[in-house]
Design a protein around this motif. Sequence first.
Motif, PDB file in Angstrom:
ATOM      1  N   CYS A  72       0.836  -1.218   0.000  1.00  0.00           N
ATOM      2  CA  CYS A  72       0.000   0.000   0.000  1.00  0.00           C
ATOM      3  C   CYS A  72       0.862   1.255   0.000  1.00  0.00           C
ATOM      4  CB  CYS A  72      -0.930  -0.016   1.207  1.00  0.00           C
ATOM      5  SG  CYS A  72      -2.238  -1.258   1.126  1.00  0.00           S
ATOM      6  N   CYS A  73       1.926   1.238   0.813  1.00  0.00           N
ATOM      7  CA  CYS A  73       2.824   2.389   0.845  1.00  0.00           C
ATOM      8  C   CYS A  73       3.563   2.558  -0.479  1.00  0.00           C
ATOM      9  CB  CYS A  73       3.836   2.232   1.985  1.00  0.00           C
ATOM     10  SG  CYS A  73       3.141   2.426   3.638  1.00  0.00           S
ATOM     11  N   LEU A  74       3.997   1.438  -1.072  1.00  0.00           N
ATOM     12  CA  LEU A  74       4.658   1.503  -2.374  1.00  0.00           C
ATOM     13  C   LEU A  74       3.725   2.089  -3.430  1.00  0.00           C
ATOM     14  CD1 LEU A  74       6.733  -1.807  -2.746  1.00  0.00           C
ATOM     15  CD2 LEU A  74       7.577   0.538  -3.004  1.00  0.00           C
ATOM     16  N   THR A  75       2.449   1.705  -3.356  1.00  0.00           N
ATOM     17  CA  THR A  75       1.458   2.248  -4.291  1.00  0.00           C
ATOM     18  C   THR A  75       1.376   3.768  -4.174  1.00  0.00           C
ATOM     19  OG1 THR A  75       0.134   0.216  -4.189  1.00  0.00           O
ATOM     20  CG2 THR A  75      -0.964   2.206  -4.974  1.00  0.00           C
ATOM     21  N   ALA A  76       1.218   4.236  -2.927  1.00  0.00           N
ATOM     22  CA  ALA A  76       1.052   5.674  -2.691  1.00  0.00           C
ATOM     23  C   ALA A  76       2.298   6.456  -3.080  1.00  0.00           C
ATOM     24  CB  ALA A  76       0.710   5.915  -1.223  1.00  0.00           C
ATOM     25  N   VAL A  77       3.477   5.979  -2.674  1.00  0.00           N
ATOM     26  CA  VAL A  77       4.719   6.700  -2.949  1.00  0.00           C
ATOM     27  C   VAL A  77       5.024   6.701  -4.449  1.00  0.00           C
ATOM     28  CG1 VAL A  77       7.210   6.757  -2.542  1.00  0.00           C
ATOM     29  CG2 VAL A  77       5.653   6.208  -0.667  1.00  0.00           C
ATOM     30  N   SER A  78       4.831   5.550  -5.110  1.00  0.00           N
ATOM     31  CA  SER A  78       5.130   5.456  -6.541  1.00  0.00           C
ATOM     32  C   SER A  78       4.241   6.388  -7.357  1.00  0.00           C
ATOM     33  CB  SER A  78       4.959   4.014  -7.026  1.00  0.00           C
ATOM     34  OG  SER A  78       5.841   3.142  -6.340  1.00  0.00           O
ATOM     35  N   ILE A  79       2.960   6.402  -7.040  1.00  0.00           N
ATOM     36  CA  ILE A  79       2.038   7.278  -7.760  1.00  0.00           C
ATOM     37  C   ILE A  79       2.374   8.746  -7.486  1.00  0.00           C
ATOM     38  CG2 ILE A  79      -0.376   8.022  -7.904  1.00  0.00           C
ATOM     39  CD1 ILE A  79      -1.172   5.103  -7.520  1.00  0.00           C
ATOM     40  N   SER A  80       2.784   9.049  -6.257  1.00  0.00           N
ATOM     41  CA  SER A  80       3.173  10.425  -5.929  1.00  0.00           C
ATOM     42  C   SER A  80       4.367  10.871  -6.766  1.00  0.00           C
ATOM     43  CB  SER A  80       3.516  10.526  -4.436  1.00  0.00           C
ATOM     44  OG  SER A  80       2.384  10.230  -3.632  1.00  0.00           O
ATOM     45  N   ILE A  81       5.347   9.965  -6.928  1.00  0.00           N
ATOM     46  CA  ILE A  81       6.519  10.303  -7.739  1.00  0.00           C
ATOM     47  C   ILE A  81       6.104  10.612  -9.175  1.00  0.00           C
ATOM     48  CG2 ILE A  81       8.653   9.371  -8.743  1.00  0.00           C
ATOM     49  CD1 ILE A  81       9.080   7.815  -6.159  1.00  0.00           C
ATOM     50  N   GLY A  82       5.065   9.946  -9.656  1.00  0.00           N
ATOM     51  CA  GLY A  82       4.597  10.156 -11.024  1.00  0.00           C
ATOM     52  C   GLY A  82       4.036  11.531 -11.293  1.00  0.00           C
ATOM     53  N   PHE A  83       3.833  12.327 -10.241  1.00  0.00           N
ATOM     54  CA  PHE A  83       3.233  13.653 -10.423  1.00  0.00           C
ATOM     55  C   PHE A  83       4.152  14.794 -10.002  1.00  0.00           C
ATOM     56  CE2 PHE A  83      -0.587  10.963 -10.197  1.00  0.00           C
ATOM     57  CZ  PHE A  83      -1.262  11.409 -11.313  1.00  0.00           C
ATOM     58  N   ILE A  84       5.425  14.491  -9.722  1.00  0.00           N
ATOM     59  CA  ILE A  84       6.316  15.558  -9.258  1.00  0.00           C
ATOM     60  C   ILE A  84       7.335  15.918 -10.331  1.00  0.00           C
ATOM     61  CG2 ILE A  84       6.082  14.844  -6.843  1.00  0.00           C
ATOM     62  CD1 ILE A  84       8.906  13.636  -7.080  1.00  0.00           C
ATOM     63  N   ASP A  85       7.892  17.113 -10.232  1.00  0.00           N
ATOM     64  CA  ASP A  85       8.941  17.546 -11.155  1.00  0.00           C
ATOM     65  C   ASP A  85      10.064  18.263 -10.409  1.00  0.00           C
ATOM     66  OD1 ASP A  85       7.690  19.884 -10.465  1.00  0.00           O
ATOM     67  OD2 ASP A  85       6.908  20.307 -12.467  1.00  0.00           O
ATOM     68  N   ASP A  86      10.100  18.100  -9.074  1.00  0.00           N
ATOM     69  CA  ASP A  86      11.157  18.685  -8.254  1.00  0.00           C
ATOM     70  C   ASP A  86      12.172  17.599  -7.912  1.00  0.00           C
ATOM     71  OD1 ASP A  86      12.069  21.034  -6.390  1.00  0.00           O
ATOM     72  OD2 ASP A  86      12.057  19.231  -5.120  1.00  0.00           O
ATOM     73  N   PHE A  87      13.440  17.822  -8.222  1.00  0.00           N
ATOM     74  CA  PHE A  87      14.452  16.772  -8.063  1.00  0.00           C
ATOM     75  C   PHE A  87      14.652  16.382  -6.598  1.00  0.00           C
ATOM     76  CE2 PHE A  87      18.919  15.343  -7.692  1.00  0.00           C
ATOM     77  CZ  PHE A  87      18.840  14.220  -8.500  1.00  0.00           C
ATOM     78  N   LEU A  88      14.727  17.351  -5.702  1.00  0.00           N
ATOM     79  CA  LEU A  88      14.954  17.057  -4.292  1.00  0.00           C
ATOM     80  C   LEU A  88      13.816  16.216  -3.722  1.00  0.00           C
ATOM     81  CD1 LEU A  88      16.596  17.347  -1.724  1.00  0.00           C
ATOM     82  CD2 LEU A  88      15.450  19.530  -1.289  1.00  0.00           C
ATOM     83  N   LEU A  89      12.581  16.591  -4.052  1.00  0.00           N
ATOM     84  CA  LEU A  89      11.436  15.823  -3.590  1.00  0.00           C
ATOM     85  C   LEU A  89      11.459  14.418  -4.188  1.00  0.00           C
ATOM     86  CD1 LEU A  89       8.819  15.713  -1.986  1.00  0.00           C
ATOM     87  CD2 LEU A  89       7.628  16.707  -3.961  1.00  0.00           C
ATOM     88  N   PHE A  90      11.884  14.323  -5.432  1.00  0.00           N
ATOM     89  CA  PHE A  90      12.007  13.028  -6.098  1.00  0.00           C
ATOM     90  C   PHE A  90      12.985  12.128  -5.337  1.00  0.00           C
ATOM     91  CE2 PHE A  90      14.035  10.833 -10.009  1.00  0.00           C
ATOM     92  CZ  PHE A  90      13.264   9.693  -9.812  1.00  0.00           C
ATOM     93  N   VAL A  91      14.125  12.693  -4.963  1.00  0.00           N
ATOM     94  CA  VAL A  91      15.135  11.920  -4.224  1.00  0.00           C
ATOM     95  C   VAL A  91      14.595  11.470  -2.870  1.00  0.00           C
ATOM     96  CG1 VAL A  91      17.396  12.063  -3.099  1.00  0.00           C
ATOM     97  CG2 VAL A  91      17.094  13.006  -5.394  1.00  0.00           C
ATOM     98  N   LEU A  92      13.922  12.367  -2.175  1.00  0.00           N
ATOM     99  CA  LEU A  92      13.369  12.032  -0.855  1.00  0.00           C
ATOM    100  C   LEU A  92      12.320  10.922  -0.951  1.00  0.00           C
ATOM    101  CD1 LEU A  92      13.011  15.607   0.709  1.00  0.00           C
ATOM    102  CD2 LEU A  92      14.734  13.869   1.245  1.00  0.00           C
ATOM    103  N   LEU A  93      11.468  11.010  -1.967  1.00  0.00           N
ATOM    104  CA  LEU A  93      10.440   9.990  -2.137  1.00  0.00           C
ATOM    105  C   LEU A  93      11.044   8.650  -2.560  1.00  0.00           C
ATOM    106  CD1 LEU A  93       7.509  11.949  -3.821  1.00  0.00           C
ATOM    107  CD2 LEU A  93       7.621  11.054  -1.491  1.00  0.00           C
ATOM    108  N   ARG A  94      12.145   8.675  -3.301  1.00  0.00           N
ATOM    109  CA  ARG A  94      12.825   7.431  -3.647  1.00  0.00           C
ATOM    110  C   ARG A  94      13.408   6.778  -2.397  1.00  0.00           C
ATOM    111  NH1 ARG A  94      12.916   3.649  -7.312  1.00  0.00           N
ATOM    112  NH2 ARG A  94      15.183   3.534  -7.497  1.00  0.00           N
ATOM    113  N   GLY A  95      13.896   7.579  -1.467  1.00  0.00           N
ATOM    114  CA  GLY A  95      14.374   7.030  -0.199  1.00  0.00           C
ATOM    115  C   GLY A  95      13.251   6.357   0.564  1.00  0.00           C
ATOM    116  N   LEU A  96      12.093   7.026   0.618  1.00  0.00           N
ATOM    117  CA  LEU A  96      10.930   6.448   1.285  1.00  0.00           C
ATOM    118  C   LEU A  96      10.464   5.185   0.567  1.00  0.00           C
ATOM    119  CD1 LEU A  96       8.737   6.634   3.440  1.00  0.00           C
ATOM    120  CD2 LEU A  96       7.465   8.171   1.923  1.00  0.00           C
ATOM    121  N   GLN A  97      10.511   5.209  -0.749  1.00  0.00           N
ATOM    122  CA  GLN A  97      10.124   4.036  -1.533  1.00  0.00           C
ATOM    123  C   GLN A  97      11.041   2.847  -1.219  1.00  0.00           C
ATOM    124  OE1 GLN A  97      10.725   4.222  -5.816  1.00  0.00           O
ATOM    125  NE2 GLN A  97       8.706   3.316  -6.181  1.00  0.00           N
TER     126      GLN A  97
END
Length: 398
Positions: free
Chosen positions: A88-113
């Motif tokens: 469930c968490c992977l679903t939420a985080v992965s979909i969130s990454i699909g809607f971002i265009d900020d590199f720092l946020l992308f890196v942080l979400l990849r860590g959470l993923q």
Amino acid sequence: MNMNERYQTRGSDLILTLLLFCCALFVVSSVYVTTPLTSQFSEIFHVEPSVAAWPTSIFSVFYAIGFLIFGPLSDRFGRKPIILFGLCCLTAVSISIGFIDDFLLFVLLRGLQGLVAATFAPSALAYVYDVFPTTKIATVIGFISFGFVTAGIFGQVVAGIINQTFDWQKIFLIFGGLYFSCAIAVYFFLYENRTEAKSMIIKDYFLTVKRIFTDKNLLICYLITMMLLLTFIGMYTILGAYLSSSPFYLSDKEILTIRAVGVIGMILSLLAGSLIKRYGLLLVFRTGLFMSVVGLVAVGMATNLVVIALMSIFYVAGISITFPAIMLLVGNFGGKERAMAASFYAFILFIGATLGPLLSIWLMHHGSYFITLIVLAALMAIGLTASFFIDEKEEARF
């Protein structure tokens, strides 16, 4: 009729095995989906190539840390709840990454993923021992292992195809959909052993860690574990550079083809259960290690492209039957603490994966392709030698 009896009478073994295989394939693919996109990230986000690799690196770091967290938690809350939570968490985080265009946020979400992706491996191994009859454990572990080893190629290839057809964000949206589908299937089909959860306090945790790291057999398994992905990723790291230079001068597409043929060897992991039942766990384990040593030496010595491809298949075949065998050994020796034992196994495995490219590149820089492969073969030979000090009694379980 209780839950376990209903599970058995439904004949759900095949469904559960395929479900665990799919989860293993999709979850571990998340490690590799950004690997072929580093140069593109550098252009899109206007960062240096070394910085563009952060989404992959931070995932790896938190993935390894997560193993040490979720193994004990699966003992506390149960296998199915932790697996379901992770999906469930992977679903939420992965979909969130699909809607971002900020590199720092992308890196942080990849860590959470990476952190939540670590919920699956230790919980799944313990779950197999909790639910499946002893006669089927080896086969199920073989399918899960096949999902793990093929994820490295599957994740990169699928990510590349999606990226060429759409854009990089769609990769995470599509994988988010795959994780959601797996979560639904886990909710409805994964049998839950309600007696498995137990309380654990800090004192119990450290006592369990002490028992694990004073068990000779587990320590030997962990030593061998360190060598597996270290040599596997290390070999493939330098193979591309070798084939792109004299006398081969292969293109990127041709090198990818040579790497992809290794999938043929991975299929052997599906037969691991049958081989173990017929010949014994330790014999299959040692045979896999021996094949890996011979394969690495042969790949290092070969000067013919066809021979290199064939020997890489032989090496991968050895690794592919070694993985399910060592997972079974860790599960056996871990006993009631097998989820935590599996956590340390996965952590050490991934540390080896991190060290593999670094060691191989260093050896190539200070030596040669041949020397690098011989050193990697020597490391596997150390693992093969260590396997003869494992207690023979566990072989009888399968």
